[in-house]
Design a protein around this motif. Structure first.
Motif, PDB file in Angstrom:
ATOM      1  N   PRO A 183       0.831  -1.217   0.000  1.00 30.26           N
ATOM      2  CA  PRO A 183       0.000   0.000   0.000  1.00 30.26           C
ATOM      3  C   PRO A 183       0.858   1.257   0.000  1.00 30.26           C
ATOM      4  O   PRO A 183       2.027   1.244   0.404  1.00 30.26           O
ATOM      5  CB  PRO A 183      -0.802  -0.130   1.306  1.00 30.26           C
ATOM      6  N   GLU A 184       0.284   2.340  -0.466  1.00 26.42           N
ATOM      7  CA  GLU A 184       0.975   3.628  -0.420  1.00 26.42           C
ATOM      8  C   GLU A 184       1.191   4.048   1.042  1.00 26.42           C
ATOM      9  O   GLU A 184       0.436   3.655   1.919  1.00 26.42           O
ATOM     10  CB  GLU A 184       0.134   4.691  -1.148  1.00 26.42           C
ATOM     11  N   PRO A 185       2.253   4.831   1.312  1.00 24.63           N
ATOM     12  CA  PRO A 185       3.202   5.372   0.343  1.00 24.63           C
ATOM     13  C   PRO A 185       4.335   4.393   0.038  1.00 24.63           C
ATOM     14  O   PRO A 185       4.726   3.598   0.898  1.00 24.63           O
ATOM     15  CB  PRO A 185       3.738   6.621   1.047  1.00 24.63           C
ATOM     16  N   ILE A 186       4.841   4.435  -1.188  1.00 26.23           N
ATOM     17  CA  ILE A 186       6.020   3.678  -1.588  1.00 26.23           C
ATOM     18  C   ILE A 186       7.216   4.620  -1.491  1.00 26.23           C
ATOM     19  O   ILE A 186       7.284   5.626  -2.192  1.00 26.23           O
ATOM     20  CB  ILE A 186       5.891   3.134  -3.026  1.00 26.23           C
ATOM     21  N   ILE A 187       8.133   4.304  -0.602  1.00 26.77           N
ATOM     22  CA  ILE A 187       9.289   5.172  -0.349  1.00 26.77           C
ATOM     23  C   ILE A 187      10.474   4.660  -1.159  1.00 26.77           C
ATOM     24  O   ILE A 187      10.863   3.487  -1.017  1.00 26.77           O
ATOM     25  CB  ILE A 187       9.621   5.199   1.150  1.00 26.77           C
ATOM     26  N   PRO A 188      11.044   5.483  -2.036  1.00 25.24           N
ATOM     27  CA  PRO A 188      12.185   5.037  -2.852  1.00 25.24           C
ATOM     28  C   PRO A 188      13.321   4.501  -1.985  1.00 25.24           C
ATOM     29  O   PRO A 188      13.690   5.094  -0.977  1.00 25.24           O
ATOM     30  CB  PRO A 188      12.608   6.321  -3.589  1.00 25.24           C
ATOM     31  N   GLY A 189      13.841   3.336  -2.386  1.00 24.23           N
ATOM     32  CA  GLY A 189      14.960   2.733  -1.674  1.00 24.23           C
ATOM     33  C   GLY A 189      14.572   1.821  -0.535  1.00 24.23           C
ATOM     34  O   GLY A 189      15.424   1.077  -0.030  1.00 24.23           O
ATOM     35  N   GLN A 190      13.309   1.839  -0.104  1.00 22.07           N
ATOM     36  CA  GLN A 190      12.902   0.972   1.006  1.00 22.07           C
ATOM     37  C   GLN A 190      12.708  -0.456   0.500  1.00 22.07           C
ATOM     38  O   GLN A 190      12.052  -0.685  -0.520  1.00 22.07           O
ATOM     39  CB  GLN A 190      11.612   1.466   1.647  1.00 22.07           C
ATOM     40  N   HIS A 191      13.268  -1.416   1.218  1.00 23.10           N
ATOM     41  CA  HIS A 191      13.115  -2.819   0.849  1.00 23.10           C
ATOM     42  C   HIS A 191      11.698  -3.288   1.191  1.00 23.10           C
ATOM     43  O   HIS A 191      11.205  -3.046   2.291  1.00 23.10           O
ATOM     44  CB  HIS A 191      14.126  -3.694   1.585  1.00 23.10           C
ATOM     45  N   ILE A 192      11.073  -3.992   0.234  1.00 14.32           N
ATOM     46  CA  ILE A 192       9.724  -4.523   0.424  1.00 14.32           C
ATOM     47  C   ILE A 192       9.734  -5.993   0.016  1.00 14.32           C
ATOM     48  O   ILE A 192      10.229  -6.351  -1.052  1.00 14.32           O
ATOM     49  CB  ILE A 192       8.678  -3.762  -0.419  1.00 14.32           C
ATOM     50  N   TRP A 193       9.168  -6.851   0.862  1.00 12.95           N
ATOM     51  CA  TRP A 193       8.991  -8.262   0.555  1.00 12.95           C
ATOM     52  C   TRP A 193       7.499  -8.554   0.381  1.00 12.95           C
ATOM     53  O   TRP A 193       6.675  -8.058   1.162  1.00 12.95           O
ATOM     54  CB  TRP A 193       9.503  -9.161   1.681  1.00 12.95           C
ATOM     55  N   CYS A 194       7.173  -9.362  -0.605  1.00 10.68           N
ATOM     56  CA  CYS A 194       5.794  -9.816  -0.801  1.00 10.68           C
ATOM     57  C   CYS A 194       5.781 -11.333  -0.695  1.00 10.68           C
ATOM     58  O   CYS A 194       6.507 -12.028  -1.422  1.00 10.68           O
ATOM     59  CB  CYS A 194       5.268  -9.368  -2.160  1.00 10.68           C
ATOM     60  N   TYR A 195       4.973 -11.864   0.235  1.00  7.53           N
ATOM     61  CA  TYR A 195       4.889 -13.305   0.451  1.00  7.53           C
ATOM     62  C   TYR A 195       3.456 -13.788   0.220  1.00  7.53           C
ATOM     63  O   TYR A 195       2.579 -13.547   1.063  1.00  7.53           O
ATOM     64  CB  TYR A 195       5.302 -13.664   1.881  1.00  7.53           C
ATOM     65  N   PRO A 196       3.159 -14.465  -0.912  1.00 12.65           N
ATOM     66  CA  PRO A 196       1.828 -15.061  -1.079  1.00 12.65           C
ATOM     67  C   PRO A 196       1.621 -16.160  -0.042  1.00 12.65           C
ATOM     68  O   PRO A 196       2.497 -17.002   0.168  1.00 12.65           O
ATOM     69  CB  PRO A 196       1.862 -15.617  -2.499  1.00 12.65           C
ATOM     70  N   HIS A 197       0.466 -16.133   0.626  1.00  7.16           N
ATOM     71  CA  HIS A 197       0.295 -16.969   1.819  1.00  7.16           C
ATOM     72  C   HIS A 197      -0.927 -17.887   1.757  1.00  7.16           C
ATOM     73  O   HIS A 197      -0.886 -19.019   2.226  1.00  7.16           O
ATOM     74  CB  HIS A 197       0.178 -16.051   3.048  1.00  7.16           C
ATOM     75  N   ALA A 198      -2.034 -17.389   1.200  1.00  5.60           N
ATOM     76  CA  ALA A 198      -3.276 -18.174   1.246  1.00  5.60           C
ATOM     77  C   ALA A 198      -4.182 -17.759   0.096  1.00  5.60           C
ATOM     78  O   ALA A 198      -4.027 -16.683  -0.506  1.00  5.60           O
ATOM     79  CB  ALA A 198      -3.993 -17.983   2.584  1.00  5.60           C
ATOM     80  N   GLU A 199      -5.155 -18.637  -0.214  1.00  9.56           N
ATOM     81  CA  GLU A 199      -6.175 -18.344  -1.214  1.00  9.56           C
ATOM     82  C   GLU A 199      -7.521 -18.212  -0.511  1.00  9.56           C
ATOM     83  O   GLU A 199      -7.931 -19.105   0.233  1.00  9.56           O
ATOM     84  CB  GLU A 199      -6.228 -19.458  -2.256  1.00  9.56           C
ATOM     85  N   LEU A 200      -8.200 -17.094  -0.727  1.00  9.25           N
ATOM     86  CA  LEU A 200      -9.485 -16.855  -0.099  1.00  9.25           C
ATOM     87  C   LEU A 200     -10.608 -17.527  -0.900  1.00  9.25           C
ATOM     88  O   LEU A 200     -10.420 -17.908  -2.065  1.00  9.25           O
ATOM     89  CB  LEU A 200      -9.744 -15.353   0.003  1.00  9.25           C
ATOM     90  N   GLU A 201     -11.781 -17.668  -0.276  1.00  8.50           N
ATOM     91  CA  GLU A 201     -12.915 -18.269  -0.972  1.00  8.50           C
ATOM     92  C   GLU A 201     -13.294 -17.485  -2.222  1.00  8.50           C
ATOM     93  O   GLU A 201     -13.836 -18.039  -3.188  1.00  8.50           O
ATOM     94  CB  GLU A 201     -14.121 -18.351  -0.023  1.00  8.50           C
ATOM     95  N   SER A 202     -13.011 -16.203  -2.231  1.00 10.08           N
ATOM     96  CA  SER A 202     -13.311 -15.344  -3.380  1.00 10.08           C
ATOM     97  C   SER A 202     -12.352 -15.566  -4.542  1.00 10.08           C
ATOM     98  O   SER A 202     -12.547 -15.013  -5.622  1.00 10.08           O
ATOM     99  CB  SER A 202     -13.240 -13.877  -2.941  1.00 10.08           C
ATOM    100  N   GLY A 203     -11.300 -16.377  -4.326  1.00  9.12           N
ATOM    101  CA  GLY A 203     -10.264 -16.565  -5.335  1.00  9.12           C
ATOM    102  C   GLY A 203      -9.129 -15.578  -5.224  1.00  9.12           C
ATOM    103  O   GLY A 203      -8.147 -15.661  -5.980  1.00  9.12           O
ATOM    104  N   GLU A 204      -9.237 -14.624  -4.292  1.00  7.88           N
ATOM    105  CA  GLU A 204      -8.156 -13.676  -4.079  1.00  7.88           C
ATOM    106  C   GLU A 204      -6.947 -14.371  -3.439  1.00  7.88           C
ATOM    107  O   GLU A 204      -7.096 -15.354  -2.701  1.00  7.88           O
ATOM    108  CB  GLU A 204      -8.617 -12.528  -3.180  1.00  7.88           C
ATOM    109  N   ILE A 205      -5.767 -13.836  -3.723  1.00  5.15           N
ATOM    110  CA  ILE A 205      -4.531 -14.345  -3.152  1.00  5.15           C
ATOM    111  C   ILE A 205      -4.101 -13.405  -2.028  1.00  5.15           C
ATOM    112  O   ILE A 205      -3.883 -12.204  -2.259  1.00  5.15           O
ATOM    113  CB  ILE A 205      -3.427 -14.452  -4.210  1.00  5.15           C
ATOM    114  N   ALA A 206      -4.032 -13.935  -0.820  1.00  5.94           N
ATOM    115  CA  ALA A 206      -3.636 -13.142   0.347  1.00  5.94           C
ATOM    116  C   ALA A 206      -2.117 -13.146   0.475  1.00  5.94           C
ATOM    117  O   ALA A 206      -1.483 -14.209   0.445  1.00  5.94           O
ATOM    118  CB  ALA A 206      -4.280 -13.697   1.607  1.00  5.94           C
ATOM    119  N   CYS A 207      -1.549 -11.952   0.615  1.00  8.54           N
ATOM    120  CA  CYS A 207      -0.093 -11.805   0.676  1.00  8.54           C
ATOM    121  C   CYS A 207       0.305 -11.000   1.904  1.00  8.54           C
ATOM    122  O   CYS A 207      -0.373 -10.033   2.276  1.00  8.54           O
ATOM    123  CB  CYS A 207       0.432 -11.095  -0.571  1.00  8.54           C
TER     124      CYS A 207
END
Length: 570
Positions: free
Chosen positions: A154-178
């Motif tokens: 989510p915003e704000p995205i700060i230049p140079g800041q390290h960000i990790w995204c980990y896909p974790h689960a699938e919701l009943e709606s078909g969305e991917i929770a990260c």
């Protein structure tokens, strides 16, 4: 003309991971998959749980990878997390039908690596997160196509800041929770159909998948051992991968002591007997021991993760006491516990004019800055002098001050608030900084420091590839040099820039290594002389043993370099 001796690879098999259990429906076997990792390239192997024999073995061109088994198909999905000299973002799969690894390429992103393990959705898509920009990508096996959903943070995205995204689960709606790891952390759900995201209050649990009916657990510590329903088993896997040398120093007994990246092993080389020995793995934690330093009759060391501090007594038998985490008066090496105050990476050490050990530290993940830690060998007291904005990357000392080199980097995922590394003078009597400056404008970090015994100047290297000389009395940089090659970037120490290591020789000159050069800085003339080309590149660390004899880390090898060739008689 000098001469090099390749003393060999001190630590082999120091970095096991894995323990993925998967039933092979073709051969009707339960397989325990494991990995041996390192900068020489990784190995994926599978153990037949019943016999203990290795039945699959595959070389993978990366330093580190993760995997996810699919019990419904028998496939093992493999994602590289670190390449050898580039980010790791290659997806592979092993099939029980072909018994081969198939490459599926990589998503349409650059400058990023996969984070965590592949996530298998009910649609058959494979989802993978990335670092340092927090993207989510998907792979569709039927069509062999990739899709990049962009940064999910989510915003704000700060230049140079390290960000990790980990896909974790699938919701009943078909969305991917990260899970999004940075400061601050967050949970996000992605709709793969629309590409839209929304924030979640909490992360849903991961759906359980069918496993073999037996309780199969890895015990990958010093070997690829495991248990089946509580019964200990051994495998016939033979380790073969060495991990890169990260720490080197002369011990109290004249031997050369060192450590390697990730392994948590200590090794030593005896220049008299010519024996190179892997002493073993310490009893605490995981990650790596960054460096070693001798004080009185012991060898002290600090390790990631957790910022642990410990001591090894070479006169006593090796007894790491893993069951106690090394925290025991009789353990050898003996762990004193964490340095505290969120210190996580104790990089380099120096003996101050007061006889205490000073430690250059970086903070834990998502926490800015770092600090200068102090350990008293007599009282075993630890104190941390916290820096809320910068971490300490390098350290040296003389009879006047402790000298620290700082970095703009704090714990990964934090917001960096400064732009240049600094040289710090620390007065041990006042227990405070008395001076600091930017030795080379624009450099992110001061990466190595050494004091010349000949002219008393402090010599340093910086992340952008220059050297400098600092006059303590005048409190100013008096000379700079541009090197013809930069230092070696070693994963985790950190890989964002290379380090040109420096040491003072018996003659008072400064010796050092870049990625491919060994050099001498003549402090009388101010001239840099590049010495004999080493047989292996990616040089890291340098320390002098006997006068004119230097020990250098070169990937997983220990090199001995004599400034002058020894005579040979026939």
């Amino acid at each position: 003309m000098g001469i090099y001796f390749d003393l060999g690879r001190p630590v082999i098999g120091g970095w096991f991971q894995g323990g993925w259990v998967l039933h092979d429906p073709v051969r009707g076997r339960d397989l325990l998959w494991g990995s041996e990792l390192g900068q020489e390239g990784a190995v994926l192997f599978a153990i037949d749980v019943d016999s203990g024999h290795v039945v699959e073995e595959h070389r993978i061109g990366c330093r580190e990878f993760n995997a996810t088994p699919d019990p419904e198909t028998g496939l093992l999905w493999v994602a590289t997390n670190h390449g050898l000299f580039q980010p790791g973002h290659l997806l592979l799969s092993w099939s029980p039908h072909t018994r081969e690894l198939t490459s599926h390429g990589f998503p349409p992103i650059s400058g990023q690596r996969f984070a965590g393990t592949p996530f298998l959705a009910s649609t058959g898509h494979i989802y993978l997160g990335s670092h340092p920009h927090g993207h989510l990508s998907s792979f569709e096996p039927e069509t062999g196509t990739w899709r990049d959903f962009g940064c999910l943070a989510p915003e704000p995205i700060i230049p140079g800041q390290h960000i990790w995204c980990y896909p974790h689960a699938e919701l009943e709606s078909g969305e991917i929770a990260c899970g999004i790891t940075r400061d601050p952390t967050s949970n996000v759900a992605l709709d793969p159909q629309t590409g839209e995201t929304r924030q979640l209050d909490e992360m849903p649990p991961t759906a359980a998948k069918a496993e073999p009916t037996r309780d199969i657990r890895p015990d990958f510590y010093l070997a690829a051992d495991y248990t089946v329903d509580g019964q200990k088993r051994t495998s016939d896997y033979k380790p073969r991968v060495a991990t890169d040398i990260v720490g080197l120093n002369v011990g109290p007994d004249g031997k050369i002591y060192g450590t390697t990246i990730i392994s948590m092993h200590i090794f030593c080389f005896d220049p008299v007997s010519r024996q190179l020995q892997d002493l073993g793995r310490v009893g605490w934690g995981g990650g790596e021991i960054y460096d070693v330093i001798a004080s009185e009759d012991k060898v002290y060391m600090g390790s990631y993760s957790g910022g642990y501090w410990a001591a090894y007594d070479p006169k006593q038998p090796w007894d790491p006491q893993r069951e106690a985490g090394g925290i025991s008066p009789t353990a050898n090496p003996r762990c004193f516990g964490e340095l505290g105050q969120d210190m996580n990476r104790p990089f380099e050490y120096a003996i101050g004019p007061d006889g205490r050990i000073y430690i250059a530290c970086r903070s834990n993940y998502r926490i800015p800055g770092g600090g200068l830690a102090r350990f008293d060998p007599a009282s075993e007291e630890i104190r941390v002098f916290r820096d809320e904005e910068q971490s300490f990357q390098s350290m040296t000392a003389d009879e006047r001050f402790v000298y620290g080199g700082t970095s703009i980097s704090g714990g990964r995922g934090c917001v960096e608030t400064t732009t240049e590394g600094r040289l710090v003078l620390f007065d041990v009597d006042a227990a405070a900084r008395v001076f600091e400056c930017v030795p080379i404008p624009g450099a992110d970090a001061v990466t190595s420091l050494a004091v010349s015994s000949a002219d008393g100047l402090v010599y340093g290297s910086v992340s952008s590839g220059q050297l400098f000389a600092f006059d303590v009395a005048e409190r100013q940089v008096v000379q700079t040099w541009e090197m013809r090659s930069k230092g070696t970037p070693l994963m985790g120490v950190p890989e964002t820039y290379g380090i040109i290591h420096l040491t003072c020789g018996h003659d008072g000159d400064i010796y050092g290594v870049t990625r491919k050069d060994v050099f001498q800085l003549n402090v009388s003339t101010g001239e840099i002389r590049y010495l004999d080309p080493p047989p292996i590149s990616d040089l890291y660390q340098i320390v002098e043993g006997e006068p004119g004899v230097f020990y250098i880390g070169a990937r997983g090898h220990l090199l001995e370099y004599h400034l002058q060739d020894r005579p040979h008689y026939r």
